[in-house]
Motif scaffolding. Structure first.
Motif, PDB file in Angstrom:
ATOM      1  N   SER A 108       4.875  -3.870   3.933  1.00  0.00           N
ATOM      2  CA  SER A 108       4.173  -2.666   4.358  1.00  0.00           C
ATOM      3  C   SER A 108       2.981  -2.370   3.449  1.00  0.00           C
ATOM      4  N   LEU A 109       3.173  -2.497   2.143  1.00  0.00           N
ATOM      5  CA  LEU A 109       2.073  -2.266   1.208  1.00  0.00           C
ATOM      6  C   LEU A 109       0.963  -3.299   1.375  1.00  0.00           C
ATOM      7  N   ALA A 110       1.345  -4.550   1.601  1.00  0.00           N
ATOM      8  CA  ALA A 110       0.337  -5.589   1.805  1.00  0.00           C
ATOM      9  C   ALA A 110      -0.470  -5.325   3.068  1.00  0.00           C
ATOM     10  N   LYS A 111       0.201  -4.884   4.119  1.00  0.00           N
ATOM     11  CA  LYS A 111      -0.513  -4.516   5.344  1.00  0.00           C
ATOM     12  C   LYS A 111      -1.507  -3.389   5.078  1.00  0.00           C
ATOM     13  N   ALA A 112      -1.077  -2.385   4.346  1.00  0.00           N
ATOM     14  CA  ALA A 112      -1.956  -1.248   4.073  1.00  0.00           C
ATOM     15  C   ALA A 112      -3.188  -1.685   3.290  1.00  0.00           C
ATOM     16  N   VAL A 113      -2.990  -2.549   2.288  1.00  0.00           N
ATOM     17  CA  VAL A 113      -4.131  -3.033   1.500  1.00  0.00           C
ATOM     18  C   VAL A 113      -5.091  -3.827   2.380  1.00  0.00           C
ATOM     19  N   LEU A 114      -4.544  -4.698   3.223  1.00  0.00           N
ATOM     20  CA  LEU A 114      -5.404  -5.496   4.108  1.00  0.00           C
ATOM     21  C   LEU A 114      -6.150  -4.608   5.095  1.00  0.00           C
ATOM     22  N   PHE A 115      -5.459  -3.625   5.667  1.00  0.00           N
ATOM     23  CA  PHE A 115      -6.128  -2.709   6.595  1.00  0.00           C
ATOM     24  C   PHE A 115      -7.243  -1.937   5.891  1.00  0.00           C
ATOM     25  N   GLY A 116      -6.972  -1.475   4.671  1.00  0.00           N
ATOM     26  CA  GLY A 116      -8.000  -0.757   3.935  1.00  0.00           C
ATOM     27  C   GLY A 116      -9.207  -1.623   3.642  1.00  0.00           C
ATOM     28  N   PHE A 117      -8.969  -2.891   3.295  1.00  0.00           N
ATOM     29  CA  PHE A 117     -10.087  -3.800   3.016  1.00  0.00           C
ATOM     30  C   PHE A 117     -10.922  -4.033   4.262  1.00  0.00           C
ATOM     31  N   MET A 129     -11.017   2.020  -1.739  1.00  0.00           N
ATOM     32  CA  MET A 129     -10.202   1.949  -0.533  1.00  0.00           C
ATOM     33  C   MET A 129      -8.936   1.134  -0.769  1.00  0.00           C
ATOM     34  N   VAL A 130      -9.066   0.006  -1.467  1.00  0.00           N
ATOM     35  CA  VAL A 130      -7.894  -0.835  -1.761  1.00  0.00           C
ATOM     36  C   VAL A 130      -6.923  -0.107  -2.686  1.00  0.00           C
ATOM     37  N   LEU A 131      -7.424   0.755  -3.554  1.00  0.00           N
ATOM     38  CA  LEU A 131      -6.559   1.534  -4.441  1.00  0.00           C
ATOM     39  C   LEU A 131      -5.841   2.648  -3.690  1.00  0.00           C
ATOM     40  N   VAL A 132      -6.530   3.324  -2.791  1.00  0.00           N
ATOM     41  CA  VAL A 132      -5.956   4.474  -2.099  1.00  0.00           C
ATOM     42  C   VAL A 132      -4.990   4.038  -1.002  1.00  0.00           C
ATOM     43  N   ALA A 133      -5.242   2.905  -0.359  1.00  0.00           N
ATOM     44  CA  ALA A 133      -4.437   2.480   0.799  1.00  0.00           C
ATOM     45  C   ALA A 133      -2.948   2.389   0.490  1.00  0.00           C
ATOM     46  N   PRO A 134      -2.508   1.686  -0.566  1.00  0.00           N
ATOM     47  CA  PRO A 134      -1.061   1.648  -0.826  1.00  0.00           C
ATOM     48  C   PRO A 134      -0.484   2.995  -1.231  1.00  0.00           C
ATOM     49  N   LEU A 135      -1.250   3.819  -1.924  1.00  0.00           N
ATOM     50  CA  LEU A 135      -0.755   5.156  -2.278  1.00  0.00           C
ATOM     51  C   LEU A 135      -0.530   5.989  -1.026  1.00  0.00           C
ATOM     52  N   LEU A 136      -1.462   5.919  -0.102  1.00  0.00           N
ATOM     53  CA  LEU A 136      -1.308   6.644   1.156  1.00  0.00           C
ATOM     54  C   LEU A 136      -0.139   6.091   1.964  1.00  0.00           C
ATOM     55  N   ASN A 137       0.044   4.794   1.909  1.00  0.00           N
ATOM     56  CA  ASN A 137       1.156   4.174   2.619  1.00  0.00           C
ATOM     57  C   ASN A 137       2.501   4.655   2.072  1.00  0.00           C
ATOM     58  N   GLU A 195     -18.191   5.537 -10.054  1.00  0.00           N
ATOM     59  CA  GLU A 195     -18.403   5.585  -8.603  1.00  0.00           C
ATOM     60  C   GLU A 195     -17.112   5.278  -7.856  1.00  0.00           C
ATOM     61  N   MET A 196     -16.362   4.317  -8.360  1.00  0.00           N
ATOM     62  CA  MET A 196     -15.096   3.967  -7.716  1.00  0.00           C
ATOM     63  C   MET A 196     -14.116   5.129  -7.756  1.00  0.00           C
ATOM     64  N   LEU A 197     -13.999   5.786  -8.903  1.00  0.00           N
ATOM     65  CA  LEU A 197     -13.076   6.915  -9.021  1.00  0.00           C
ATOM     66  C   LEU A 197     -13.514   8.094  -8.150  1.00  0.00           C
ATOM     67  N   ASN A 198     -14.819   8.332  -8.072  1.00  0.00           N
ATOM     68  CA  ASN A 198     -15.306   9.416  -7.213  1.00  0.00           C
ATOM     69  C   ASN A 198     -14.991   9.138  -5.749  1.00  0.00           C
ATOM     70  N   GLN A 199     -15.204   7.910  -5.326  1.00  0.00           N
ATOM     71  CA  GLN A 199     -14.899   7.547  -3.947  1.00  0.00           C
ATOM     72  C   GLN A 199     -13.394   7.608  -3.671  1.00  0.00           C
ATOM     73  N   ALA A 200     -12.586   7.162  -4.636  1.00  0.00           N
ATOM     74  CA  ALA A 200     -11.133   7.208  -4.454  1.00  0.00           C
ATOM     75  C   ALA A 200     -10.643   8.645  -4.331  1.00  0.00           C
ATOM     76  N   TRP A 201     -11.167   9.525  -5.171  1.00  0.00           N
ATOM     77  CA  TRP A 201     -10.757  10.924  -5.098  1.00  0.00           C
ATOM     78  C   TRP A 201     -11.177  11.550  -3.773  1.00  0.00           C
ATOM     79  N   TYR A 202     -12.365  11.201  -3.294  1.00  0.00           N
ATOM     80  CA  TYR A 202     -12.810  11.747  -2.009  1.00  0.00           C
ATOM     81  C   TYR A 202     -11.905  11.257  -0.880  1.00  0.00           C
ATOM     82  N   LEU A 203     -11.549   9.984  -0.891  1.00  0.00           N
ATOM     83  CA  LEU A 203     -10.656   9.458   0.143  1.00  0.00           C
ATOM     84  C   LEU A 203      -9.292  10.137   0.097  1.00  0.00           C
TER      85      LEU A 203
END
Length: 284
Positions: free
Chosen positions: A220-229, A170-178, A62-70
């Motif tokens: 910057s990465l820490a901000k992205a993770v916090l924002f995603g959470f 979301m926490v996994l995708v946020a730093p990658l997107l950042n 479920e986590m991987l499916n949600q990450a791929w969708y995001l």
């Protein structure tokens, strides 16, 4: 007659003030209760993630499916947002620096503007727009169809089954997107500085590396993770509390997006002040 009119006017004013006071107190109380439930959901999600990982019950699929969708719904918009960030910083700051005769510092301005502020804010806004709406609509539809109640009847905790995988995704995708926004924004700023403002590539990268340190990237990465959470917790809370059929789902999605964007702006302001106090800008 005048006295009766004055008395009537005073009575209406008193009634209006009483109604306004009641509405304000009701809204404030409701907001505090909602904030408390959101904090409780976030704490429960953090505890549940640790316990599920230790007990080997984590919903990896479920986590991987949600990450791929995001990733699919935010990658292209992230590139489209990163290009204007880099271009605007280079053009606006470059014009000012050019008047001061310090064209080589455009690289420093672009790096600081994109890495410290532009990238995490763009990441949070994208996740708050695309990610929060998708999560809130999904969980809201499940709630109004009574699927969440059915899970509870079967002894399945919706937080462990639905919320925690989405939080992890979301926490996994946020730093990658950042990282993607940082890369595209810096490249766009570099192209504008070199092609339009006639800055030499060597001076651009030299000042960029001198003023932008590895600490700025980690912040910057820490901000992205916090924002995603924050975004995913708000979206899950609004989705699980959706009531009233399709209209309730739509209201939950709207509230999730608005609250996520507002929370990102406020949190970024507070973090910027804290970083400025404890991690001042240094020249590498």
């Amino acid at each position: 007659m005048r006295s009766e009119a004055v008395i009537r006017m005073r009575g209406e004013t008193t009634m209006a003030v009483r109604i306004l006071r009641t509405n304000v107190s009701t809204v404030a109380t409701t907001g505090l209760r909602t904030f408390g439930r959101t904090v409780d959901l976030g704490a429960e999600a953090l505890r549940g993630t640790v316990t599920d990982l230790l007990a080997r019950r984590f919903q990896w699929r479920e986590m991987l499916n949600q990450a791929w969708y995001l990733i699919t719904v935010t990658t292209i918009p992230a590139i489209l947002m990163a290009v204007p960030f880099g271009v605007v910083v280079s053009v606006q700051v470059g014009n000012l620096i050019h008047q001061l005769g310090a064209d080589s510092l455009i690289g420093a301005a672009g790096g600081l503007g994109v890495v410290q502020q532009g990238a995490p804010i763009a990441t949070g806004l994208l996740l708050g727009g695309a990610g929060a709406s998708a999560i809130a609509s999904d969980l809201g539809a499940r709630t109004v169809r009574e699927e969440i109640d059915a899970l509870r009847v079967m002894g399945i905790d919706p937080v462990h089954r639905l919320v925690i995988p989405r939080v992890a995704a979301m926490v996994l995708v946020a730093p990658l997107l950042n990282i993607l926004v940082i890369f595209v924004g810096i490249v766009a700023g570099y192209v504008v500085a070199v092609r339009a403002q006639h800055v030499t590539p060597g001076s651009y990268w030299a000042t960029f590396g001198a003023f932008t340190t590895l600490t700025d990237v980690w912040i910057s990465l820490a901000k992205a993770v916090l924002f995603g959470f924050v975004v995913v917790i708000v979206a899950c809370q609004r989705g699980l509390e959706a009531r009233g059929g399709p209209r309730g789902v739509a209201d939950g999605v709207n509230a999730a997006v608005v609250l996520s964007v507002a929370a990102i702006i406020v949190i970024n302001l507070a973090l910027t002040q804290i970083v400025a106090m404890f991690v001042p800008m240094r020249v590498a």
